[in-house]
Design a protein around this motif. Structure first.
Motif, mmCIF file in Angstrom:
data_model
loop_
_atom_site.group_PDB
_atom_site.id
_atom_site.type_symbol
_atom_site.label_atom_id
_atom_site.label_comp_id
_atom_site.label_asym_id
_atom_site.label_seq_id
_atom_site.Cartn_x
_atom_site.Cartn_y
_atom_site.Cartn_z
ATOM 1 N N ASN A 125 0.808 -1.214 0.000
ATOM 2 C CA ASN A 125 0.000 0.000 0.000
ATOM 3 C C ASN A 125 0.844 1.267 0.000
ATOM 4 N N VAL A 126 2.152 1.126 0.195
ATOM 5 C CA VAL A 126 3.054 2.271 0.170
ATOM 6 C C VAL A 126 4.072 2.035 -0.934
ATOM 7 N N ARG A 127 4.226 3.020 -1.795
ATOM 8 C CA ARG A 127 5.221 2.939 -2.870
ATOM 9 C C ARG A 127 6.232 4.057 -2.680
ATOM 10 N N MET A 128 7.495 3.703 -2.807
ATOM 11 C CA MET A 128 8.561 4.694 -2.735
ATOM 12 C C MET A 128 9.242 4.724 -4.105
ATOM 13 N N ASP A 129 9.117 5.855 -4.804
ATOM 14 C CA ASP A 129 9.811 6.044 -6.071
ATOM 15 C C ASP A 129 11.176 6.630 -5.765
ATOM 16 N N VAL A 130 12.200 6.058 -6.367
ATOM 17 C CA VAL A 130 13.575 6.443 -6.062
ATOM 18 C C VAL A 130 14.349 6.665 -7.353
ATOM 19 N N MET A 131 15.125 7.734 -7.383
ATOM 20 C CA MET A 131 16.116 7.953 -8.431
ATOM 21 C C MET A 131 17.452 8.056 -7.701
ATOM 22 N N PHE A 146 -1.444 3.953 -1.440
ATOM 23 C CA PHE A 146 -2.510 3.456 -2.303
ATOM 24 C C PHE A 146 -3.857 3.796 -1.688
ATOM 25 N N VAL A 147 -4.600 4.602 -2.415
ATOM 26 C CA VAL A 147 -5.971 4.938 -2.062
ATOM 27 C C VAL A 147 -6.778 4.338 -3.203
ATOM 28 N N PRO A 148 -7.889 3.702 -2.934
ATOM 29 C CA PRO A 148 -8.566 2.924 -3.969
ATOM 30 C C PRO A 148 -8.355 3.428 -5.399
ATOM 31 N N TYR A 149 -7.799 2.540 -6.182
ATOM 32 C CA TYR A 149 -7.580 2.675 -7.619
ATOM 33 C C TYR A 149 -6.339 3.446 -8.027
ATOM 34 N N THR A 150 -5.636 4.092 -7.109
ATOM 35 C CA THR A 150 -4.441 4.834 -7.514
ATOM 36 C C THR A 150 -3.520 5.112 -6.327
ATOM 37 N N TYR A 151 -2.251 5.356 -6.625
ATOM 38 C CA TYR A 151 -1.288 5.793 -5.613
ATOM 39 C C TYR A 151 -1.311 7.319 -5.577
ATOM 40 N N THR A 152 -1.517 7.894 -4.403
ATOM 41 C CA THR A 152 -1.507 9.344 -4.256
ATOM 42 C C THR A 152 -0.259 9.764 -3.484
ATOM 43 N N PRO A 153 0.328 10.896 -3.830
ATOM 44 C CA PRO A 153 1.556 11.337 -3.162
ATOM 45 C C PRO A 153 1.327 11.631 -1.678
ATOM 46 N N VAL A 154 2.240 11.156 -0.856
ATOM 47 C CA VAL A 154 2.233 11.443 0.575
ATOM 48 C C VAL A 154 3.240 12.554 0.863
ATOM 49 N N THR A 155 4.367 12.524 0.141
ATOM 50 C CA THR A 155 5.400 13.542 0.297
ATOM 51 C C THR A 155 5.682 14.166 -1.054
ATOM 52 N N LYS A 156 6.285 15.336 -1.022
ATOM 53 C CA LYS A 156 6.799 15.932 -2.254
ATOM 54 C C LYS A 156 8.078 15.193 -2.631
ATOM 55 N N VAL A 157 8.569 15.431 -3.826
ATOM 56 C CA VAL A 157 9.845 14.855 -4.230
ATOM 57 C C VAL A 157 10.931 15.501 -3.376
ATOM 58 N N LYS A 158 11.740 14.664 -2.731
ATOM 59 C CA LYS A 158 12.816 15.171 -1.877
ATOM 60 C C LYS A 158 14.149 14.785 -2.495
ATOM 61 N N TYR A 159 15.065 15.759 -2.521
ATOM 62 C CA TYR A 159 16.379 15.559 -3.116
ATOM 63 C C TYR A 159 17.442 15.529 -2.029
ATOM 64 N N PHE A 160 18.378 14.611 -2.162
ATOM 65 C CA PHE A 160 19.471 14.491 -1.215
ATOM 66 C C PHE A 160 20.780 14.410 -1.990
ATOM 67 N N THR A 161 21.795 15.119 -1.500
ATOM 68 C CA THR A 161 23.118 15.075 -2.113
ATOM 69 C C THR A 161 24.156 14.858 -1.020
ATOM 70 N N GLY A 162 25.369 14.522 -1.429
ATOM 71 C CA GLY A 162 26.482 14.384 -0.499
ATOM 72 C C GLY A 162 26.298 13.259 0.498
ATOM 73 N N ASN A 163 26.595 13.543 1.776
ATOM 74 C CA ASN A 163 26.537 12.525 2.826
ATOM 75 C C ASN A 163 25.121 12.024 3.071
ATOM 76 N N GLU A 164 24.136 12.928 2.984
ATOM 77 C CA GLU A 164 22.748 12.495 3.158
ATOM 78 C C GLU A 164 22.362 11.486 2.083
ATOM 79 N N ALA A 165 22.779 11.730 0.855
ATOM 80 C CA ALA A 165 22.480 10.814 -0.245
ATOM 81 C C ALA A 165 23.160 9.468 -0.021
#
Length: 175
Positions: A125-131, A146-165
């Motif tokens: 029921n939870v999808r994590m899209d990753v690049m 997943f809310v009936p029939y579709t996945y709806t965003p829970v968070t905005k797209v978050k970007y990480f660089t350096g040590n966090e990435a």
């Protein structure tokens, strides 16, 4: 900061440091596939018995190679590249049980926090899209529920660089 609509996803949002480039190795491989397919066709026409099983097999193999090469040439010859390091980025989706949603959201809010017992599954029921780049210097993540029939965003797209990435990349590699 990029403004995001509710339907914005990693796969539709353009990041200024991520560009699509043509992969030279993919172009060469696609060209070799087409060339080999053409050579197989020429071999069939050079045979004395064009109705034999071998000639039909060569014709089928030639057709598959030509069509596969053309497909790769037009649809698989591009790759995402992270400009600061020149590393190739890959996109994928991970699925989790709904009970992990809060833990995953907390992890994205505080990357250095430890999150225990989170396991991905083949569907959920939870999808994590990753690049993520191959050198782990850039990671983009977004959570969906997943809310009936579709996945709806829970968070905005978050970007990480350096040590966090790198930290998030290590966490994701365990999934």
């Amino acid at each position: 900061m990029t403004t995001q609509t509710p339907n914005t996803t990693i796969f539709t949002l353009a990041h200024p440091d991520i560009v699509k480039r043509t992969s030279v190795s993919s172009l060469i491989f696609s060209g070799l596939m087409v060339l080999l397919g053409v050579l197989l066709f020429l071999a069939v026409f050079g045979m004395t018995d064009n109705t034999s099983t071998v000639s039909m097999a060569l014709m089928v193999c030639g057709t598959v190679l030509i069509l596969g090469g053309i497909f790769r040439l037009f649809w698989k010859s591009k790759q995402l590249v992270y400009l600061p390091t020149g590393s190739v980025a890959t996109e994928r989706s991970l699925f989790f049980d709904l009970k992990y949603l809060n833990r995953l959201t907390d992890k994205l809010d505080n990357v250095t926090a430890e999150v225990a017992d989170v396991k991905s599954c083949t569907s959920g029921n939870v999808r994590m899209d990753v690049m993520i780049t191959k050198d782990s210097k850039f990671v983009a993540v977004q959570l969906f529920q997943f809310v009936p029939y579709t996945y709806t965003p829970v968070t905005k797209v978050k970007y990480f660089t350096g040590n966090e990435a790198a930290t998030l990349s290590t966490f994701l590699s365990k999934m």
